[in-house]
Scaffold this active site. Structure first.
Site, short mmCIF file in Angstrom:
data_model
loop_
_atom_site.label_atom_id
_atom_site.label_comp_id
_atom_site.label_asym_id
_atom_site.label_seq_id
_atom_site.Cartn_x
_atom_site.Cartn_y
_atom_site.Cartn_z
N LYS A 139 0.90 -1.15 0.17
CA LYS A 139 0.50 0.00 0.07
C LYS A 139 0.69 1.37 0.10
CE LYS A 139 -0.46 -0.30 4.66
NZ LYS A 139 1.08 -1.79 4.94
N TYR A 224 -3.04 4.81 7.33
CA TYR A 224 -3.10 4.09 7.93
C TYR A 224 -3.62 4.80 8.49
CZ TYR A 224 1.41 1.07 8.31
OH TYR A 224 2.19 0.18 7.34
#
Length: 371
Positions: A139, A224
Site C-alpha cells: 500500500k 494508516y
C-alpha cells in the site's frame, strides 16, 4: 539509498517474532494451531523489490505455514545472489524488471508480492496479472484512484486475485477491537483520532520523490489513519476537509507533503480528525470514542507489539509478526476463500486512494470535498 528514517525502521519496536500461525484470534486457538501440522496447499510467492520492507516480508515468511518464498524479482543482481543463498531460491525463479513477464511460463510461482515504489505499482501489477499470477501489492496500491481502478480492472480481466498489504487487518489486537465494535460494545460511535507520522531521514530517498512516491507523508504513513478510521468506525466517509503545513520546502518539494491535518465525516454523524506527517515524532496513536466505551491504541500500526486498552481494560492478545499472519491469511483467502475481518482486496485499496485524492483536492481548494 539508505533506509534510515523510513517508517519501517522508525516504527519497529521489537525484532521479528518467530511465531507463525494462520488467521485465528484467541490465544487458545493460536496455541492449538501452533502444534498442529499443516498439510494443505502452500502459496508459492515471488517478491518483487528486495529493499528494506521486502527483506522484512521474506524474514516473516520463514515462519509461515501456508505461504513460501520461491522467487525473486529485482533490478539489483547482487541482491538476487545474496537472497538466493539465504533462502535457497532456484535460479530459474529469479527475474529482473525487464524479463519478469516470463513468470507466465513458470508453474512454480503462484503469486507475486509487489514491494516497489508507489509510482511503479500500476504497471508492475498489470504485467503480473497479464502473466496469469495472483498479485499482492504493497500500500498505497497506486498513486491515485484512476491508477487503482485500472489495476482492479486488469486483475479482474486476467481472473487473478489482487490483494493489498493491509497487515493490520490480521493483527490480533486490532481484530479484537473490530469485533468489539461489531458487537456494539462501544455503543454509538462518535469520534476517531488517528496520528500517523515520524521524522523522515535521507532527503534523496524515493519517498520524497513526487514521481516515485505520488506525494509525501500521506502516501506513506498517512494511509494508516485513513484506513484505521474506516475499520475502527466501520463506515465509509462522505466528506473530507484538509490543511497542509510545510516548514521545509527544500526537503519537501512541490507536490511532496510534509504534514497534512485532515478531517472526515461519516453517514452516522461520527467524525474523524487525523494527522499525517514526516516531521514529528511520538505519534502512531488511534483513539475511538463511543457512547458506551472507548479504545486507545499506541503504538497502533507499528510492527509490534501493538499496545492498547479499552473501557474494559488492557488488550492482551499475543503479538505475532504481522507479515507472517498476513501472508498465511492471504494464502488462506486465495485457496479457501477465507476472508479477514476487514477486506484486503483491490476494492479496499481503491477506497483509500479515492479518499487520498479527495484530501489532496481539499488541501488545494481549501474547501470541503464530498465523496
Amino acid at each position: 539509498m539508505t533506509t534510515m528514517g523510513s517508517r519501517r525502521d522508525f516504527l519497529e519496536k521489537l525484532s521479528i517474532s518467530a511465531i507463525s500461525l494462520p488467521i485465528l484470534y484467541s490465544p487458545a486457538q493460536l496455541f492449538a494451531a501452533s502444534i498442529e501440522p499443516y498439510e494443505g496447499p502452500v502459496l508459492r510467492v515471488a517478491i518483487m523489490g528486495l529493499g528494506s520492507y521486502g527483506t522484512r516480508v521474506a524474514k516473516a515468511m520463514e515462519s509461515c505455514k501456508r505461504a513460501k518464498l520461491v522467487g525473486l524479482i529485482s533490478g539489483t543482481p547482487s541482491k538476487v545472489v545474496d537472497w538466493r543463498a539465504k533462502y535457497g531460491i532456484p535460479e530459474k525463479n529469479c527475474y529482473n524488471y525487464s524479463n519478469f513477464d516470463a513468470i507466465k511460463n513458470n508453474p512454480d510461482i503462484d503469486a507475486v508480492y509487489v514491494i516497489t515504489p508507489n509510482g511503479l505499482h500500476k504497471d508492475q501489477v498489470i504485467r503480473v496479472a497479464k502473466a496469469g499470477k495472483h498479485v499482492i501489492c504493497e500500500k498505497p496500491m497506486g498513486i491515485n484512484a484512476k491508477e487503482g481502478q485500472e489495476m482492479v480492472d486488469a486483475c479482474k480481466a486476467a481472473n487473478v486475485k489482487l490483494l493489498v498489504g493491509y497487515r493490520m487487518h490480521f493483527e490480533p489486537k486490532t481484530v479484537e477491537v473490530i469485533k468489539m465494535r461489531k458487537n456494539g460494545e462501544f455503543g454509538e460511535l462518535k469520534f476517531f483520532q488517528g496520528l500517523s507520522g515520524f521524522v523522515i531521514g535521507d532527503p534523496t530517498q524515493w519517498r520524497l520523490n513526487k514521481e516515485l512516491a505520488g506525494g509525501g507523508a500521506m502516501m506513506d504513513i498517512g494511509i494508516y489513519s485513513i484506513n484505521g478510521a474506516r475499520y475502527m468506525l466501520g463506515e465509509e466517509p462522505i466528506w473530507v476537509t484538509a490543511q497542509e503545513t510545510k516548514t521545509d520546502p527544500v526537503k519537501f518539494k512541490e507536490g511532496v507533503d510534509e504534514t497534512i491535518q485532515f478531517q472526515m465525516g461519516f453517514p452516522s454523524g461520527a467524525v474523524a480528525s487525523c494527522l499525517s506527517t514526516y516531521a514529528m515524532r511520538h505519534l502512531d496513536r488511534f483513539f475511538l470514542s463511543g457512547e458506551k466505551g472507548f479504545v486507545e491504541m499506541k503504538p497502533s500500526t507499528g510492527y509490534g507489539p501493538i499496545e492498547g486498552k479499552t473501557h474494559k481494560g488492557e488488550l492482551t492478545q499475543p503479538h505475532i509478526t504481522h507479515q507472517t499472519l498476513q501472508m498465511d491469511g492471504m494464502a488462506q483467502l486465495i485457496f479457501e476463500g477465507v476472508q479477514p475481518i476487514v477486506p484486503v482486496d483491490g476494492e479496499e485499496g481503491l477506497k483509500d486512494l479515492k479518499i487520498i485524492d479527495a484530501i489532496y483536492k481539499a488541501v488545494k481548494t481549501g474547501k470541503k470535498v464530498d465523496l
